[in-house]
Design an enzyme around this catalytic site. Structure first.
Site, PDB file in Angstrom:
ATOM      1  N   LYS A   1       0.682  -1.235  -0.183  1.00 41.61           N
ATOM      2  CA  LYS A   1       0.083  -0.086   0.251  1.00 41.61           C
ATOM      3  C   LYS A   1       0.769   1.214  -0.029  1.00 41.61           C
ATOM      4  O   LYS A   1       0.614   2.365  -0.808  1.00 41.61           O
ATOM      5  CB  LYS A   1      -1.147  -0.012   1.195  1.00 41.61           C
ATOM      6  CG  LYS A   1      -2.168  -0.702   1.098  1.00 41.61           C
ATOM      7  CD  LYS A   1      -2.836  -1.016   2.471  1.00 41.61           C
ATOM      8  CE  LYS A   1      -4.032  -2.492   2.363  1.00 41.61           C
ATOM      9  NZ  LYS A   1      -4.562  -2.531   3.735  1.00 41.61           N
TER      10      LYS A   1
ATOM     11  N   GLN B   1      -4.926  -1.623   9.715  1.00 44.98           N
ATOM     12  CA  GLN B   1      -4.601  -2.638   8.976  1.00 44.98           C
ATOM     13  C   GLN B   1      -5.217  -3.691   9.821  1.00 44.98           C
ATOM     14  O   GLN B   1      -4.968  -3.891  11.158  1.00 44.98           O
ATOM     15  CB  GLN B   1      -3.354  -3.122   8.750  1.00 44.98           C
ATOM     16  CG  GLN B   1      -3.103  -4.399   8.073  1.00 44.98           C
ATOM     17  CD  GLN B   1      -3.751  -4.357   6.798  1.00 44.98           C
ATOM     18  OE1 GLN B   1      -3.446  -3.355   5.846  1.00 44.98           O
ATOM     19  NE2 GLN B   1      -4.224  -5.458   6.122  1.00 44.98           N
TER      20      GLN B   1
ATOM     21  N   ASP C   1     -11.038   3.348   4.817  1.00 44.27           N
ATOM     22  CA  ASP C   1     -11.948   1.991   4.839  1.00 44.27           C
ATOM     23  C   ASP C   1     -13.426   1.928   4.590  1.00 44.27           C
ATOM     24  O   ASP C   1     -13.877   1.012   4.448  1.00 44.27           O
ATOM     25  CB  ASP C   1     -11.275   1.018   6.054  1.00 44.27           C
ATOM     26  CG  ASP C   1     -10.193   0.185   5.811  1.00 44.27           C
ATOM     27  OD1 ASP C   1     -10.039  -0.217   4.553  1.00 44.27           O
ATOM     28  OD2 ASP C   1      -9.536   0.049   6.637  1.00 44.27           O
TER      29      ASP C   1
HETATM   30  N1  GUN Z   1      -7.177  -6.757   6.150  1.00 47.37           N
HETATM   31  C1  GUN Z   1      -7.855  -7.368   5.249  1.00 47.37           C
HETATM   32  N2  GUN Z   1      -8.503  -6.448   4.404  1.00 47.37           N
HETATM   33  C2  GUN Z   1      -8.390  -5.187   4.916  1.00 47.37           C
HETATM   34  C3  GUN Z   1      -9.263  -4.071   4.615  1.00 47.37           C
HETATM   35  O1  GUN Z   1      -9.899  -3.914   3.432  1.00 47.37           O
HETATM   36  N3  GUN Z   1      -8.921  -3.036   5.377  1.00 47.37           N
HETATM   37  C4  GUN Z   1      -8.133  -3.149   6.524  1.00 47.37           C
HETATM   38  N4  GUN Z   1      -7.838  -1.949   7.338  1.00 47.37           N
HETATM   39  N5  GUN Z   1      -7.566  -4.416   7.037  1.00 47.37           N
HETATM   40  C5  GUN Z   1      -7.657  -5.231   6.135  1.00 47.37           C
END
Ligand code: GUN
Length: 307
Positions: A53, A97, A120
């Site tokens: 990311k 995360q 998110d």
């Molecule tokens: N872990 C797996 N998928 C996601 C997501 O879409 N957002 C976040 N913050 N963590 C994740």
């Protein structure tokens, strides 16, 4: 013939459109969108996702902030870090995360997120807006899945959609999005009866249960479009590991009209949609019109729709 839906290509197109828009924001407004990603602990898969990311955020011309906290971090300390980042005007978007260590409640974290910086779409306001038809922030993975579906099928009105899995991250928001697109939506889960029969009725299947190759050929309606969100790491007899989805890909070929591969399907779309959401929140915080997520021109060879 089954079309393989190229999520990687689609994600590249979205990321380059985001990068162009970011360039214009800098030229016209001197604004550089910033995304802070918080990782608590050392989950190996999360470490890879977070690194990826950060790299793609910078590649899109945005500011990337990486906050690492040890696995034993108390919840109150994480909430303090979130609060500090939310006050920082250079940080437009914040992502915590998942999964989080057991001493931290995801609900407490989501409740603490400023909905305006919640890229998110997990804060209670954004969840509510998704279900009431408002313009909040939509969770990245379901947004990516919807994008691929619309690119493949165009208008989804009236289609029967089955969402396999009822997680807050994928299943529930996916169902809400499909409902918004006028699909007839069913959510199935581990307690559902006659899962195979439910699946066989669906024109659209979004599989997000984390059960390797659960969906077999005889679960699939001929001509259906399948989005496989599963990312399951399995070890082959030769000791090598590889990623497989929730759908038996080899069996789906020849039955489904179209399917996303694993890897190279939904995964790259999730990060592309995160960058799109970051751009959106930055624009909204500065009262600048936010861009729409536009579909790339349909690829004639991969377009299909059940009759
Ligand atoms: N872990 C797996 N998928 C996601 C997501 O879409 N957002 C976040 N913050 N963590 C994740």
């Amino acid at each position: 013939m089954t079309s393989i839906i190229d999520g990687k290509r689609c994600a590249t197109l979205i990321r380059s459109a985001v990068a162009q828009h970011v360039g214009r924001l800098r030229e016209n407004y001197g604004l550089r969108p910033g995304l802070a990603v918080i990782l608590v602990g050392e989950n190996p898969a999360s470490q890879i996702y977070v690194r990826n990311k950060a790299r793609l955020t910078e590649e899109a011309g945005m500011l990337s902030l990486d906050e690492r906290l040890p696995a034993h971090t108390p919840q109150i300390q994480l909430l303090e870090v979130i609060d500090r980042l939310q006050r920082d005007p250079a940080v437009h978007g914040i992502l915590v995360q998942l999964p989080l260590p057991p001493q931290i409640s995801p609900e407490a974290v989501f409740a603490a997120l400023n909905p305006a910086k919640d890229v998110d779409g997990f804060s209670p306001l954004n969840v509510g807006l998704l279900h009431t038809g408002g313009h909040g922030i939509v969770p990245c993975t379901p947004l990516g899945c919807l994008f691929l579906l619309k690119q493949q099928l165009g208008d989804l009105t009236g289609l029967r959609a089955l969402v396999l899995g009822r997680s807050n991250i994928v299943g529930k928001p996916m169902a809400a999005l499909l409902l918004r697109e006028n699909c007839t939506v069913t959510i199935a889960h581990s307690h559902s009866r006659e899962l195979a029969a439910e699946c066989r009725r669906a024109d659209i299947v979004v599989a997000a249960v984390g059960r390797p190759q659960l969906v077999k050929a005889d679960w699939i309606k001929p001509g259906a479009t399948i989005i496989d969100v599963g990312i399951n790491r399995i070890t082959s007899p030769d000791g090598k590991t590889r990623l497989i989805g929730d759908v038996d890909f080899a069996q789906a070929l020849g039955v489904a009209a179209a399917i996303t591969p694993v890897p190279g399907g939904v995964g790259p779309m999730t990060v592309a949609c995160l960058l799109f959401n970051t751009l959106t929140v930055a624009c909204r915080q500065h009262d600048i019109p936010a861009p729409e997520l536009t579909l790339p021109p349909p690829d004639r060879e991969t377009s299909s729709r059940p009759g």
